[in-house]
Design a protein around this motif. Sequence first.
Motif, mmCIF file in Angstrom:
data_model
loop_
_atom_site.group_PDB
_atom_site.id
_atom_site.type_symbol
_atom_site.label_atom_id
_atom_site.label_comp_id
_atom_site.label_asym_id
_atom_site.label_seq_id
_atom_site.Cartn_x
_atom_site.Cartn_y
_atom_site.Cartn_z
ATOM 1 N N LYS A 41 38.384 57.455 37.646
ATOM 2 C CA LYS A 41 39.983 57.750 37.133
ATOM 3 C C LYS A 41 40.932 57.050 38.151
ATOM 4 N N LEU A 42 40.325 56.051 38.765
ATOM 5 C CA LEU A 42 41.313 55.113 39.557
ATOM 6 C C LEU A 42 42.320 54.249 38.482
ATOM 7 N N ILE A 43 41.613 53.633 37.586
ATOM 8 C CA ILE A 43 42.414 52.895 36.568
ATOM 9 C C ILE A 43 42.076 53.453 35.318
ATOM 10 N N GLU A 44 42.927 53.384 34.344
ATOM 11 C CA GLU A 44 42.630 53.865 32.869
ATOM 12 C C GLU A 44 42.858 52.673 32.001
ATOM 13 N N PRO A 45 42.014 51.802 31.550
ATOM 14 C CA PRO A 45 42.498 50.645 30.742
ATOM 15 C C PRO A 45 42.999 51.407 29.208
ATOM 16 N N LEU A 46 44.162 50.566 28.877
ATOM 17 C CA LEU A 46 44.331 50.738 27.634
ATOM 18 C C LEU A 46 43.534 50.317 26.650
ATOM 19 N N ARG A 47 43.284 50.541 25.418
ATOM 20 C CA ARG A 47 42.361 50.002 24.364
ATOM 21 C C ARG A 47 43.089 49.243 23.403
ATOM 22 N N SER A 48 42.419 48.220 22.894
ATOM 23 C CA SER A 48 43.035 47.336 21.730
ATOM 24 C C SER A 48 42.907 48.135 20.425
ATOM 25 N N GLU A 49 43.115 47.471 19.364
ATOM 26 C CA GLU A 49 43.092 48.308 17.936
ATOM 27 C C GLU A 49 41.633 48.364 17.945
ATOM 28 N N GLY A 50 40.917 47.623 18.135
ATOM 29 C CA GLY A 50 39.305 47.485 18.116
ATOM 30 C C GLY A 50 38.739 48.520 18.879
ATOM 31 N N GLY A 51 39.185 48.987 20.011
ATOM 32 C CA GLY A 51 38.780 49.932 20.914
ATOM 33 C C GLY A 51 38.185 49.220 22.087
ATOM 34 N N HIS A 52 38.623 48.015 22.291
ATOM 35 C CA HIS A 52 38.278 47.187 23.625
ATOM 36 C C HIS A 52 39.134 47.510 24.654
ATOM 37 N N ARG A 53 38.517 47.732 25.689
ATOM 38 C CA ARG A 53 39.340 47.865 27.088
ATOM 39 C C ARG A 53 40.157 46.843 27.391
ATOM 40 N N ARG A 54 41.461 47.013 27.838
ATOM 41 C CA ARG A 54 42.323 45.834 27.930
ATOM 42 C C ARG A 54 43.175 46.487 29.425
ATOM 43 N N TYR A 55 43.197 45.289 30.454
ATOM 44 C CA TYR A 55 43.715 45.611 31.714
ATOM 45 C C TYR A 55 44.843 44.933 31.999
ATOM 46 N N SER A 56 45.843 45.545 32.879
ATOM 47 C CA SER A 56 47.024 44.841 33.162
ATOM 48 C C SER A 56 46.966 44.317 34.588
ATOM 49 N N ARG A 57 47.932 43.427 35.096
ATOM 50 C CA ARG A 57 47.930 42.842 36.256
ATOM 51 C C ARG A 57 47.890 43.820 37.409
ATOM 52 N N TYR A 58 48.668 44.901 37.174
ATOM 53 C CA TYR A 58 48.723 45.962 37.972
ATOM 54 C C TYR A 58 47.345 46.463 38.445
ATOM 55 N N GLN A 59 46.685 46.882 37.208
ATOM 56 C CA GLN A 59 45.329 47.502 37.285
ATOM 57 C C GLN A 59 44.372 46.678 37.959
ATOM 58 N N LEU A 60 44.566 45.166 37.714
ATOM 59 C CA LEU A 60 43.800 44.172 38.393
ATOM 60 C C LEU A 60 43.953 44.229 39.880
ATOM 61 N N ARG A 61 45.184 44.519 40.448
ATOM 62 C CA ARG A 61 45.331 44.521 41.682
ATOM 63 C C ARG A 61 44.868 45.796 42.455
ATOM 64 N N ILE A 62 44.762 46.659 41.650
ATOM 65 C CA ILE A 62 44.094 48.037 42.212
ATOM 66 C C ILE A 62 42.435 47.931 42.155
ATOM 67 N N ALA A 63 42.254 47.252 41.238
ATOM 68 C CA ALA A 63 40.493 47.139 41.118
ATOM 69 C C ALA A 63 40.151 45.983 41.992
ATOM 70 N N SER A 64 40.935 44.731 42.354
ATOM 71 C CA SER A 64 40.716 44.030 43.394
ATOM 72 C C SER A 64 40.638 44.733 44.818
ATOM 73 N N ARG A 65 41.564 45.661 45.295
ATOM 74 C CA ARG A 65 41.367 46.386 46.389
ATOM 75 C C ARG A 65 40.380 47.098 46.451
ATOM 76 N N ALA A 66 39.798 47.680 45.349
ATOM 77 C CA ALA A 66 38.550 48.657 45.332
ATOM 78 C C ALA A 66 37.365 47.804 45.679
ATOM 79 N N ARG A 67 37.446 46.655 45.074
ATOM 80 C CA ARG A 67 36.199 45.792 45.241
ATOM 81 C C ARG A 67 36.106 45.303 46.560
ATOM 82 N N GLU A 68 37.285 44.864 47.465
ATOM 83 C CA GLU A 68 37.436 44.588 48.734
ATOM 84 C C GLU A 68 36.656 45.878 49.514
ATOM 85 N N LEU A 69 37.299 47.146 49.306
ATOM 86 C CA LEU A 69 36.537 48.138 50.078
ATOM 87 C C LEU A 69 35.065 48.277 49.654
ATOM 88 N N VAL A 70 34.685 48.225 48.579
ATOM 89 C CA VAL A 70 33.241 48.312 48.179
ATOM 90 C C VAL A 70 32.440 47.280 49.024
#
Length: 108
Positions: A41-70
């Motif tokens: 529940k750190l980031i919740e991607p939006l879904r395309s009309e086909g149901g595929h996950r889509r990420y914003s730049r803001y979410q990618l910054r958060i994910a990048s920070r998580a990757r650094e910590l991990v």
Amino acid sequence: MSRHKTGDRFDDDDYPAYTMGRAADMIGSTPAFLRALGDAKLIEPLRSEGGHRRYSRYQLRIASRARELVDEGTPIEAACKIIILEDQLEEALRINEELRSADSSEET
């Protein structure tokens, strides 16, 4: 979906412009890592009309920070909690500064 008109979507930090594969490549991780961040529940991607996950730049910054910590050895659950606390602290400091500015302007 976007606060801006269509031509400005890619300038919008919240616009879900990136597919899961592209997002994973951009932060140097795997799609499974992004799914794990969603499960935590750190980031919740939006879904395309086909149901595929889509990420914003803001979410990618958060994910990048998580990757650094991990990458530094922090368990993913702890990394998510750290990021949430960092975000809350940043917001509290911003509000505190706004209140101080408002108090200063009232005194003059």
